[in-house]
Design a protein around this motif. Structure first.
Motif, PDB file in Angstrom:
ATOM      1  N   PRO A 148      -2.856   2.794  -2.848  1.00  0.00           N
ATOM      2  CA  PRO A 148      -3.496   4.021  -2.356  1.00  0.00           C
ATOM      3  C   PRO A 148      -2.918   4.579  -1.052  1.00  0.00           C
ATOM      4  CG  PRO A 148      -4.913   2.131  -1.937  1.00  0.00           C
ATOM      5  CD  PRO A 148      -3.739   1.615  -2.712  1.00  0.00           C
ATOM      6  N   ILE A 149      -2.301   3.742  -0.230  1.00  0.00           N
ATOM      7  CA  ILE A 149      -1.826   4.238   1.073  1.00  0.00           C
ATOM      8  C   ILE A 149      -0.301   4.300   1.057  1.00  0.00           C
ATOM      9  CG2 ILE A 149      -1.839   3.914   3.574  1.00  0.00           C
ATOM     10  CD1 ILE A 149      -4.387   2.248   3.263  1.00  0.00           C
ATOM     11  N   TRP A 150       0.246   5.505   1.170  1.00  0.00           N
ATOM     12  CA  TRP A 150       1.695   5.679   1.184  1.00  0.00           C
ATOM     13  C   TRP A 150       2.176   5.788   2.623  1.00  0.00           C
ATOM     14  CZ3 TRP A 150       2.751  10.033  -3.009  1.00  0.00           C
ATOM     15  CH2 TRP A 150       2.431   9.511  -4.278  1.00  0.00           C
ATOM     16  N   MET A 151       3.215   5.012   2.952  1.00  0.00           N
ATOM     17  CA  MET A 151       3.855   5.085   4.269  1.00  0.00           C
ATOM     18  C   MET A 151       5.285   5.569   4.035  1.00  0.00           C
ATOM     19  SD  MET A 151       2.061   2.967   6.698  1.00  0.00           S
ATOM     20  CE  MET A 151       0.364   2.459   6.442  1.00  0.00           C
ATOM     21  N   LEU A 152       5.601   6.730   4.552  1.00  0.00           N
ATOM     22  CA  LEU A 152       6.864   7.377   4.202  1.00  0.00           C
ATOM     23  C   LEU A 152       7.663   7.714   5.455  1.00  0.00           C
ATOM     24  CD1 LEU A 152       5.152   9.826   1.710  1.00  0.00           C
ATOM     25  CD2 LEU A 152       6.263   7.682   1.154  1.00  0.00           C
ATOM     26  N   ILE A 166      -4.733  -4.096  12.717  1.00  0.00           N
ATOM     27  CA  ILE A 166      -4.509  -3.160  11.601  1.00  0.00           C
ATOM     28  C   ILE A 166      -5.449  -3.612  10.492  1.00  0.00           C
ATOM     29  CG2 ILE A 166      -2.846  -2.312   9.909  1.00  0.00           C
ATOM     30  CD1 ILE A 166      -0.644  -3.374  11.952  1.00  0.00           C
ATOM     31  N   ALA A 167      -6.432  -2.785  10.159  1.00  0.00           N
ATOM     32  CA  ALA A 167      -7.387  -3.159   9.104  1.00  0.00           C
ATOM     33  C   ALA A 167      -7.228  -2.217   7.919  1.00  0.00           C
ATOM     34  CB  ALA A 167      -8.815  -3.098   9.640  1.00  0.00           C
ATOM     35  N   GLY A 168      -7.280  -2.778   6.725  1.00  0.00           N
ATOM     36  CA  GLY A 168      -7.242  -1.956   5.512  1.00  0.00           C
ATOM     37  C   GLY A 168      -5.870  -1.857   4.887  1.00  0.00           C
ATOM     38  N   ALA A 169      -4.898  -2.631   5.406  1.00  0.00           N
ATOM     39  CA  ALA A 169      -3.526  -2.512   4.897  1.00  0.00           C
ATOM     40  C   ALA A 169      -3.141  -3.656   3.950  1.00  0.00           C
ATOM     41  CB  ALA A 169      -2.544  -2.459   6.064  1.00  0.00           C
ATOM     42  N   GLU A 170      -4.114  -4.515   3.613  1.00  0.00           N
ATOM     43  CA  GLU A 170      -3.781  -5.668   2.771  1.00  0.00           C
ATOM     44  C   GLU A 170      -3.659  -5.226   1.313  1.00  0.00           C
ATOM     45  OE1 GLU A 170      -6.784  -5.482   4.384  1.00  0.00           O
ATOM     46  OE2 GLU A 170      -6.151  -6.365   6.275  1.00  0.00           O
ATOM     47  N   ASP A 171      -2.452  -5.332   0.759  1.00  0.00           N
ATOM     48  CA  ASP A 171      -2.188  -4.971  -0.653  1.00  0.00           C
ATOM     49  C   ASP A 171      -2.573  -3.541  -1.001  1.00  0.00           C
ATOM     50  OD1 ASP A 171      -1.200  -7.479  -1.149  1.00  0.00           O
ATOM     51  OD2 ASP A 171      -3.123  -8.276  -1.802  1.00  0.00           O
ATOM     52  N   THR A 172      -2.599  -2.665  -0.018  1.00  0.00           N
ATOM     53  CA  THR A 172      -2.952  -1.269  -0.287  1.00  0.00           C
ATOM     54  C   THR A 172      -1.799  -0.325   0.024  1.00  0.00           C
ATOM     55  OG1 THR A 172      -3.819  -1.057   1.951  1.00  0.00           O
ATOM     56  CG2 THR A 172      -5.417  -1.566   0.222  1.00  0.00           C
ATOM     57  N   VAL A 173      -0.739  -0.848   0.663  1.00  0.00           N
ATOM     58  CA  VAL A 173       0.311   0.037   1.186  1.00  0.00           C
ATOM     59  C   VAL A 173       1.559   0.020   0.305  1.00  0.00           C
ATOM     60  CG1 VAL A 173       1.920   0.359   3.110  1.00  0.00           C
ATOM     61  CG2 VAL A 173      -0.473  -0.178   3.570  1.00  0.00           C
ATOM     62  N   ALA A 174       2.075   1.220   0.018  1.00  0.00           N
ATOM     63  CA  ALA A 174       3.399   1.368  -0.591  1.00  0.00           C
ATOM     64  C   ALA A 174       4.291   2.028   0.460  1.00  0.00           C
ATOM     65  CB  ALA A 174       3.316   2.233  -1.841  1.00  0.00           C
ATOM     66  N   TYR A 175       5.419   1.391   0.744  1.00  0.00           N
ATOM     67  CA  TYR A 175       6.290   1.844   1.835  1.00  0.00           C
ATOM     68  C   TYR A 175       7.595   2.390   1.271  1.00  0.00           C
ATOM     69  CZ  TYR A 175       9.490   1.205   5.838  1.00  0.00           C
ATOM     70  OH  TYR A 175      10.433   1.375   6.827  1.00  0.00           O
ATOM     71  N   ALA A 176       7.991   3.574   1.725  1.00  0.00           N
ATOM     72  CA  ALA A 176       9.310   4.115   1.375  1.00  0.00           C
ATOM     73  C   ALA A 176      10.058   4.369   2.674  1.00  0.00           C
ATOM     74  CB  ALA A 176       9.156   5.401   0.565  1.00  0.00           C
ATOM     75  N   GLY A 177      11.044   3.520   2.943  1.00  0.00           N
ATOM     76  CA  GLY A 177      11.786   3.614   4.200  1.00  0.00           C
ATOM     77  C   GLY A 177      13.068   4.415   4.049  1.00  0.00           C
ATOM     78  N   HIS A 178      13.974   4.240   4.998  1.00  0.00           N
ATOM     79  CA  HIS A 178      15.234   4.993   4.965  1.00  0.00           C
ATOM     80  C   HIS A 178      16.083   4.610   3.756  1.00  0.00           C
ATOM     81  CE1 HIS A 178      15.201   5.961   9.565  1.00  0.00           C
ATOM     82  NE2 HIS A 178      14.212   6.511   8.891  1.00  0.00           N
ATOM     83  N   SER A 179      16.009   3.336   3.369  1.00  0.00           N
ATOM     84  CA  SER A 179      16.778   2.883   2.210  1.00  0.00           C
ATOM     85  C   SER A 179      15.929   3.060   0.951  1.00  0.00           C
ATOM     86  CB  SER A 179      17.149   1.410   2.385  1.00  0.00           C
ATOM     87  OG  SER A 179      17.521   0.868   1.149  1.00  0.00           O
ATOM     88  N   ASP A 180      16.572   3.546  -0.141  1.00  0.00           N
ATOM     89  CA  ASP A 180      15.814   3.770  -1.373  1.00  0.00           C
ATOM     90  C   ASP A 180      15.532   2.472  -2.129  1.00  0.00           C
ATOM     91  OD1 ASP A 180      15.505   6.619  -1.305  1.00  0.00           O
ATOM     92  OD2 ASP A 180      17.664   6.747  -1.604  1.00  0.00           O
ATOM     93  N   GLY A 181      16.276   1.421  -1.797  1.00  0.00           N
ATOM     94  CA  GLY A 181      16.021   0.132  -2.444  1.00  0.00           C
ATOM     95  C   GLY A 181      16.254   0.152  -3.953  1.00  0.00           C
ATOM     96  N   LEU A 182      17.246   0.918  -4.399  1.00  0.00           N
ATOM     97  CA  LEU A 182      17.520   1.004  -5.837  1.00  0.00           C
ATOM     98  C   LEU A 182      18.383  -0.167  -6.290  1.00  0.00           C
ATOM     99  CD1 LEU A 182      18.524   4.781  -6.044  1.00  0.00           C
ATOM    100  CD2 LEU A 182      16.257   3.758  -6.221  1.00  0.00           C
ATOM    101  N   LYS A 183      18.265  -0.485  -7.573  1.00  0.00           N
ATOM    102  CA  LYS A 183      19.175  -1.460  -8.168  1.00  0.00           C
ATOM    103  C   LYS A 183      20.268  -0.648  -8.854  1.00  0.00           C
ATOM    104  CE  LYS A 183      15.860  -5.111  -8.383  1.00  0.00           C
ATOM    105  NZ  LYS A 183      16.367  -5.543  -7.078  1.00  0.00           N
TER     106      LYS A 183
END
Ligand code: ATP
Length: 204
Positions: free
Chosen positions: A136-140, A59-76
């Motif tokens: 820059p890279i969103w993973m949703l 996997i190239a190009g994913a170092e410190d470039t990815v923001a991930y939003a999974g099933h859990s919203d991860g809210l406080k």
């Protein structure tokens, strides 16, 4: 930044789920992940986001470039909407949370504790986090769960703006978001069952 995935194999719970994946995600592009329940879309996103290691491949190009939003919203839950956004902004070194509030219609809810939001409001807040990451890279992963039609449109607009600014997005979804993006059907990459070795075979 282009994300380049080469001959990737991934596992979940120690079991191979997908193998031999090759694709590129270029700036300004969206890629829609499709495939039946349980095929491995979540596992793929988790692997690309660095939450688990691949079995094989690169996997190239994913170092410190990815923001991930999974099933859990991860809210406080005990923090308000603005406090949640300010927290994430501080983690990612951002200053402005107003664009995130505006994009998801959260201004009227700004002082409400996240724990007291409805499911769809929580999801809107979770998605708004992407806007303060500066990544820059969103993973949703199934981003529209709990969203009403209006909120789905807000999300699609946010993705379009992100792509227009040179960002990219990999989105696992079963619904049509009306986005201009290619589809990656991971069905054909389903991992073949592992051969039974001599030791296990001796018991069968
Ligand atoms: N913690 C776990 N341990 C073992 N196996 C798991 C675990 N979590 C998921 N799996 C299995 O891994 C496989 C891939 O799951 P994954 O969640 O990646 O699929 P998916 O394509 O995202 O499915 P869906 O469309 O239902 O969200 C499934 O067969 C699932 O049952």
């Amino acid at each position: 930044m282009t994300l380049t995935v080469t001959d990737l194999s991934i596992t979940r719970g120690g079991v191979p789920v997908l193998e031999g994946l090759d694709f590129e995600l270029e700036p300004g592009k969206a890629l829609i992940l499709r495939g039946p329940n349980g095929i491995g879309k979540t596992t793929l996103l988790r692997t690309l986001a660095g939450l688990q290691p691949p079995l094989a491949g690169t996997i190239a190009g994913a170092e410190d470039t990815v923001a991930y939003a999974g099933h859990s919203d991860g809210l406080k839950p005990t923090l308000s909407v603005v406090e949640n956004l300010r927290f994430w902004a501080s983690v990612f070194g951002a200053r402005d949370i107003q664009a995130a509030l505006d994009a998801y219609g959260l201004n009227d809810l700004a002082e409400r504790h996240a724990g007291n939001l409805s499911a769809g409001q929580k999801r809107r807040l979770g998605l708004s986090r992407l806007l303060v990451t500066g990544r820059p890279i969103w993973m949703l992963d199934e981003p529209t769960v709990s969203l009403d039609r209006n909120a789905v449109a807000m999300f699609a607009d946010a993705v379009r703006r992100h792509l227009g600014q040179g960002g990219s997005a990999l989105i696992a979804t079963h619904i049509d978001l009306g986005l201009d993006g290619e589809v990656l059907d991971v069905g054909p990459y389903k991992a073949k069952p592992q051969p039974i070795d001599d030791f296990d075979g001796g018991f069968l």
